[in-house]
Structure formats: C-alpha cells, structure tokens
Design an enzyme around this catalytic site. Structure first.
Site, short mmCIF file in Angstrom:
data_model
loop_
_atom_site.label_atom_id
_atom_site.label_comp_id
_atom_site.label_asym_id
_atom_site.label_seq_id
_atom_site.Cartn_x
_atom_site.Cartn_y
_atom_site.Cartn_z
CB VAL A 1 -0.96 0.00 1.22
CG1 VAL A 1 -1.58 1.36 1.44
CG2 VAL A 1 -2.04 -1.04 1.02
CB CYS B 1 -6.79 -7.66 2.31
SG CYS B 1 -5.37 -6.57 2.33
#
Ligand SMILES: NC(=O)c1ccc[n+]([C@@H]2O[C@H](COP(=O)([O-])OP(=O)(O)OC[C@H]3O[C@@H](n4cnc5c(N)ncnc54)[C@H](O)[C@@H]3O)[C@@H](O)[C@H]2O)c1
Length: 431
Positions: free
Chosen positions: A11, A261
């Site tokens: 990210v 995730c």
C-alpha cells in the site's frame, strides 16, 4: 504538497509512487534497511505491473525519496500517512502494534502542524488510540496535529492502475480543515470523494472487503450446486452479472479467497462486532464456506488420482495468492500444497513471478523452469489465473503428463474444448 508515507509495503509504496507522479514531493519511510537501500536504486521489493517504472521515473525527477529516518520524512511533510501492516492476532482482532509503535515514534517528532492520516486498515477506536499516544507527549489535537482515516481499496495485481483510477476516495475526519487539505491532495485522481466521520470511513473499508468476500463465497456455493445439477457456473455468473443490481465483479468461482486482506479483515470485522456485543452469524458463514471451498480441490484431485497420494506427483501452476502479484501471503495455493504434502504427494510447481517468495515459505517443493516441466506429473492443478497459463501449448502439456488430468481451480479453460483435446478436465462448478 509534501507528504510522508510510513511503511513502504504494497500500500505505502504504490501510494507514495503514485502521489509523487501527481507532482507531490513524497518521503517514503520504512524500518527495513535492505528494502530502502534497494528502493533507492529503483529495485522494487515485489512485483506489481508498472511500479518499477513509476518509481524509477519519480526518483530521477526528484519527487520521490526513500529513507529509514522517520524524522527525515516527517519534518518536511504536512501530511503523514501511516501504511504499516495490521496483521491478525490469534483471536482474529487486528494487531495494532505497528501502528502504536509509529504513533509513539511520531509523538516526539511533531514540531509543527501535521495531518496524521491512517491508510492501514484499522478498527474503530484506533484513531483515538493514536490521538491518546500523541497527547501523552503533550501534542494538542487541532493545534499540533489532526488525525484522519483514509482507507485504501487498491487490489494487488492491479495496484498501480487502481491508484490512478480509484472507484472512490474515502476521507474520514472531524476537523473540516483536514477534509479540505486531503481533498486537494486526492482531487487530481478525479474519483468521487466521500467526506465522512473516521468511524464511518473505517467501516466502509471493512464492509467493502466483507461484501467482496461474501460474493466469492456466494458464487462458490452456487458453483457446487451447479456441479450437482449439471449447470455451468461461469455462464450463471455472466447471466447474473448483466443485472445492474448485481454487477459482474467478484463472481468468479474457484478455490476461495486468500491473500493478505479479505480473510484478515473479515475476521477483524467479526471481532469488532463481537467486542461491541453483536454476533455476526452471516460474516462467520462466509468464512466457513471459504475454508470448505479450498478443501474441495483436494477431493477433486482424489476423485481422479485415487485416495492414496503418497506415490503421486502433483504439478501446481500458480503460487501467488492471485495472478498479477508475487505476494504469497495467505496464498491458497500454498495451503493446498501443504494439504497434498500431508497426504504424502510430491509437488512440482511453477509461477511466473512468485517462486522466489514461495521458496522462502515452502522449501520442500520442486520449483520448475516452466509450466511444461511442472506438467511432468500425475496431474496438473491450476491455482492462479495468470495470462500465460491461458496460452499454454496444451498438446505439449498432455504429452508431458503421466495421465491427461487437469484440475482447474480458477476456471481458465473451456471444459468442452479440454475434453475434445482428450483431457480429464475438472473445473469448479462447470456441470
Ligand atoms: N495489500 C493490500 O492489498 C492492501 C489493500 C488495502 C489495504 N491494505 C492495508 O494496508 C496496510 C498495509 O498493508 P501492506 O500489504 O502494504 O503491508 P506490508 O506488510 O506489505 O507493508 C508494511 C510495511 O510497513 C513497514 N513498517 C513496519 N513498522 C514500521 C515502522 N515502525 N516504521 C516504518 N515502517 C514500518 C514494514 O517494514 C513493511 O515494509 C494493512 O493495514 C492492510 O490491511 C492492504
């Protein structure tokens, strides 16, 4: 604008490189010396299409900096993003220790007004925790700093594209000044910008991931029924997807959802509910279905190779948690390999980008040069939908296989065509 990103993982790195490309001066900070040393030379720690070029370009043009010094990144920056990991604890709750450590380190470094924006996926209450840590060191909210939730929605495998084409930007804050500054930063991306409270922003992230997971478990349930009644789930999904109320995304039947995730965030959401006195039965059933789906591949392999696998070699194509990335965190392919090894099977495997990472966690696998060498096995099992697998010379594959068996866990081939070519072919939910 001058921006600091703490944590240069999937990210942080993509966000940092992307914000630099938009013309901002970006300081990316990480505690991993080797990662930072490599990034300074333009070497990326993982594969993501377009990322290496983006980093090299912005390094050269003097908008992107890498450092292990938090002070060096924080001092010049107005906005400080926290993008460190929030792995699951044993209980399923998000482990906030990396976020807490960053907050503690930041608390002595803030010398003029900063916006601390949390990109990591964190439960409601985490922003208050960071605020308390900063206030303990005498920093005043609204004066020395403000805090915001800016959840991330990028998909690994499409991360650079997703940075520049987000479906939406979500900004959660309580001081309107913060909303204005963050809006200005993200406005060039021309996506809808949702201004809301921090708690709502965090719930948007968790709810989105839980919803995507529910679609996958849903279509896998339908796939298993399709197998019983002789229907084709790929066409069922296509037929459903035309309905504008449903849409076509995340309706690919397969081996379930893995990766860093969806499982983690779903478990964390179940825990968030539980901690607030609510039992999330529906969310729990999505997870149960997912675990069951992964095991169905093993049953399929046994259907064709027989119950006893200790004298069999199984060829695995695809090791990353999905095509397009080298990330093997919570890869279902590696989980299936372990299940097969427990039954005594030997494993040969190939992946276009993830073999280096897979070797670190699964050393007792024979990694091959190409898919054709992998096919020198009793059966070939496809577990990630890489484009190059769709282009395989199937006659050559058949020639290399001891038995012409392909178990396709990601439905990349047409069952009719495969049967005509002489394969024993099993997809997921294909009648
Ligand atoms: N990976 C995804 O697809 C994705 C998508 C959306 C949201 N998220 C969320 O974003 C967050 C980050 O995920 P990721 O996959 O990028 O994680 P990651 O593990 O790839 O990266 C985290 C980075 O933070 C660094 N780090 C840890 N402590 C640090 C510290 N004190 N100072 C500086 N750097 C530090 C680590 O060295 C690592 O490089 C998580 O909360 C995750 O749930 C991830």
């Amino acid at each position: 604008m001058r921006v600091c990103i703490i944590g240069t993982g999937y990210v942080g790195l993509v966000t940092g490189a992307g914000l630099a490309e938009l013309g901002n001066k970006v300081f990316c900070v990480d505690v991993d010396d080797e990662k930072i040393a490599n990034l300074k030379k333009g070497k990326t720690p993982f594969y993501e299409e377009g990322l290496k070029d983006l980093i090299e370009k912005n390094l050269k043009e003097g908008r992107l900096f890498f450092t292990t010094s938090l002070a060096e990144g924080v001092h010049p920056s107005k906005i400080v993003f926290i993008a460190v990991g929030t792995p699951p604890k044993e209980t399923g709750e998000a482990d906030l220790s990396f976020v807490i450590k960053v907050a503690e380190d930041l608390s002595c470094l803030i010398d003029k007004y900063k916006i601390i924006a949390i990109k990591s996926t964190v439960p409601v209450g985490a922003l208050e925790l960071v605020t308390q840590i900063l206030e303990r060191e005498g920093k005043k909210k609204g004066v020395d700093f403000d805090i915001a939730s800016t959840p991330e929605f990028l998909r690994e495998g499409n991360a650079v594209y997703d940075f520049f084409h987000p479906s939406r930007t979500v900004l959660g804050y309580d001081n309107p000044k913060v909303g204005k500054i963050l809006h200005e930063l993200f406005a060039p991306l021309r996506a809808p910008i949702l201004h809301t409270s921090p708690a709502t922003a965090q719930m948007i992230k968790y709810a989105s991931n839980a919803f995507l997971a529910s679609r996958i478990s849903f279509i896998n349930e339908i796939a298993n029924i399709c197998e019983k009644v002789g229907a084709d789930v790929v066409e069922v999904a296509r037929g459903m997807g035309y309905d504008r109320r449903i849409g076509e995304g995340y309706l690919n039947a397969g081996i379930g959802f893995g990766g860093p995730c969806l499982v983690k965030d779903l478990k964390a959401l179940i825990k968030i509910a539980e901690n607030s006195g609510y039992e999330a039965h529906f969310l729990k059933s999505i997870l149960e279905k997912n675990e069951h789906q992964t095991r169905t591949i093993l049953y399929k392999i046994k259907q064709v190779l027989g119950e006893v696998l200790y004298d069999k070699t199984v060829g695995i194509l695809g090791l990353s948690f999905k095509a397009g990335t080298s990330d093997v965190r919570n890869s279902l392919s590696l989980k299936i390999i372990k299940l097969l090894q427990k039954e005594g099977a030997k494993i040969k495997a190939y992946d276009p980008k993830a073999m280096e990472e897979a070797r670190k966690v699964a050393p007792d696998v024979t990694y091959t040069e190409d898919p054709y060498e992998t096919a020198q096995s009793d059966a070939l099992v496809i577990l990630a939908a890489w484009g190059e697998f769709k282009e395989l010379d199937l006659e050559k594959i058949k020639g290399n296989l001891k038995n012409p068996v392909i178990i396709d866990g990601v439905n990349i081939f047409d069952p009719e065509k495969m049967r005509k070519l002489g394969f024993v072919y099993k997809g997921v939910g294909r009648g």
